[in-house]
Design a protein around this motif. Sequence first.
Motif, short mmCIF file in Angstrom:
data_model
loop_
_atom_site.label_atom_id
_atom_site.label_comp_id
_atom_site.label_asym_id
_atom_site.label_seq_id
_atom_site.Cartn_x
_atom_site.Cartn_y
_atom_site.Cartn_z
N VAL B 153 0.88 -1.18 0.00
CA VAL B 153 0.00 0.00 0.00
C VAL B 153 0.92 1.23 0.00
CG1 VAL B 153 -1.87 1.18 1.20
CG2 VAL B 153 -1.69 -1.31 1.32
N THR B 156 0.95 4.02 2.80
CA THR B 156 1.38 3.51 4.12
C THR B 156 2.88 3.24 4.12
OG1 THR B 156 -0.75 2.42 4.25
CG2 THR B 156 0.89 1.75 5.87
N GLU B 159 4.94 6.47 3.95
CA GLU B 159 5.01 7.18 5.24
C GLU B 159 5.97 6.47 6.20
OE1 GLU B 159 1.14 7.97 6.83
OE2 GLU B 159 1.98 8.62 8.75
N GLN B 160 5.88 5.14 6.15
CA GLN B 160 6.78 4.35 7.01
C GLN B 160 8.24 4.58 6.61
OE1 GLN B 160 5.59 0.26 7.00
NE2 GLN B 160 7.05 -0.29 8.63
#
Lengths: 158, 196
Positions: B153, B156, B159-160
Motif C-alpha cells: 500500500v 502507508t 510514510e513508514q
Amino acid sequence: MHGAVSSQEAQGADATHAPGAVSRDDNNDVALALALAARAVEYVVDLGAGRYGASVTYGPGQRITGIVLRRSAQSEDSAESAAPAFVAEAHIVVAAAAVSSVVASDTDGSPVLLWIANEARRALAATLQRLRPNEKWDIDITIDDLRDGDAGALSGAQ
Amino acid sequence: MARANPINAFNRILLLVLGALALVAGVIALLLVTQVIHPADVSPGGVLKDFWQGIANLSDGSAIPAVIISILLALAGLVLIVIELLPGPREAPTYVVRKDGLGTVTVARKSVRQVVQYEAAQIAGVREVRPEVRNGADGIHIVAHASLTPDAVAPTVGEQLQLSIKEAVQRHIGLPVAEVQVHTQVEALDTTRRVR
C-alpha cells in the motif's frame, strides 16, 4: 633517507587544512601502526582510499591505504604553541551490521557510526601517544563506506 | 551548513566584470583594426578617443598581430564569463558530524545513502530504494526513490519509509535530517539513472 609521504584529497569537508604532507623516516611505520589500530576497532572491517583514491601513505616499496599523515595548517600559519602540529587522517569502512538496532543499543545512546568513529579515534590516539609521545596530533576520521562483512570480521582484526 | 561566502561572491562579480571588459575591448579593437568602425564611434564625448585611435593606427603596419591579440582578448573575456557563470563546485562529498579539539569526524555521502538503503530494506513491501542526499542550511535533505512490491500500500509504506529513514540517519549517524521525500513506484527503478 627514505621518508614516507602521505597523499590526500584536495577536496573534502576540511579543505582549509593545507596538504602539507609529513615526510619523516618512520612515517611509514607510524602509518602502518595506525592502520592496524584502526582495523582492530570493533565494526571496522577495512580502510578506504577516499573518494578519489588518494588517501594513501606511500613508503619505500609499500603503500598504506586509508591513512594520511600531514602537517596541520594551523601549526604552519600561526606561532600558537597550543595548536596541533600534525594531523592523522583515517578513512574507515564500517560493517553494515553495525547499523542494526542490536548494536545501536550498545553505544550508550550515541549514534552508532559516531561511536565507532570515536572508538577509532581513541585507538589512533593511543597509538600516536605510544609512537610519538612528544607531538600534538589532531585525528580526523572519515567513514568512507559501509560494507557487508561476515560476523568474524566484526572483531576488526585483520 | 551550506553557506555562501561573500568573498567568493565578490570575486565572481569582479571576474565577471573583468571578463565583460576584456570581451568588449577585444571586439572593439578587432573592429577598429579591421576598420569596420572608427575611433569616434566608440568614444562618446571624446572619451578614450586617443586610446582607440592608437589601436586603429595599428591597421597600417601590424594589422595581423593586432587582429590576433584582439581575438585572443575577446576570447579570454568570453571564457572568463562562461567559467564564472557555470554552477559552482559540487557539494562536498562528506558531512562533518563532529568537530572538536581532538579532530573531525566526517561521513561520506555514500555512507549516508547506504544507511538509508539498509533501513529501507527492513520495511515490508519495499523492493529497492535509491536515495539522493543533499546538504542544506537546516540539515540533510533526502529524496528516496522507492520501488515497491505490487501488493504494497503505497501511502502507508511511503510514510513508514519517511519516518524510518529520518530516524535511522539521525540515530545511526547523528546528522540532523530536515526533510525526507519519498517517491514510490511499482516498476523497478531505472538502472541507467546516475545518483550522485
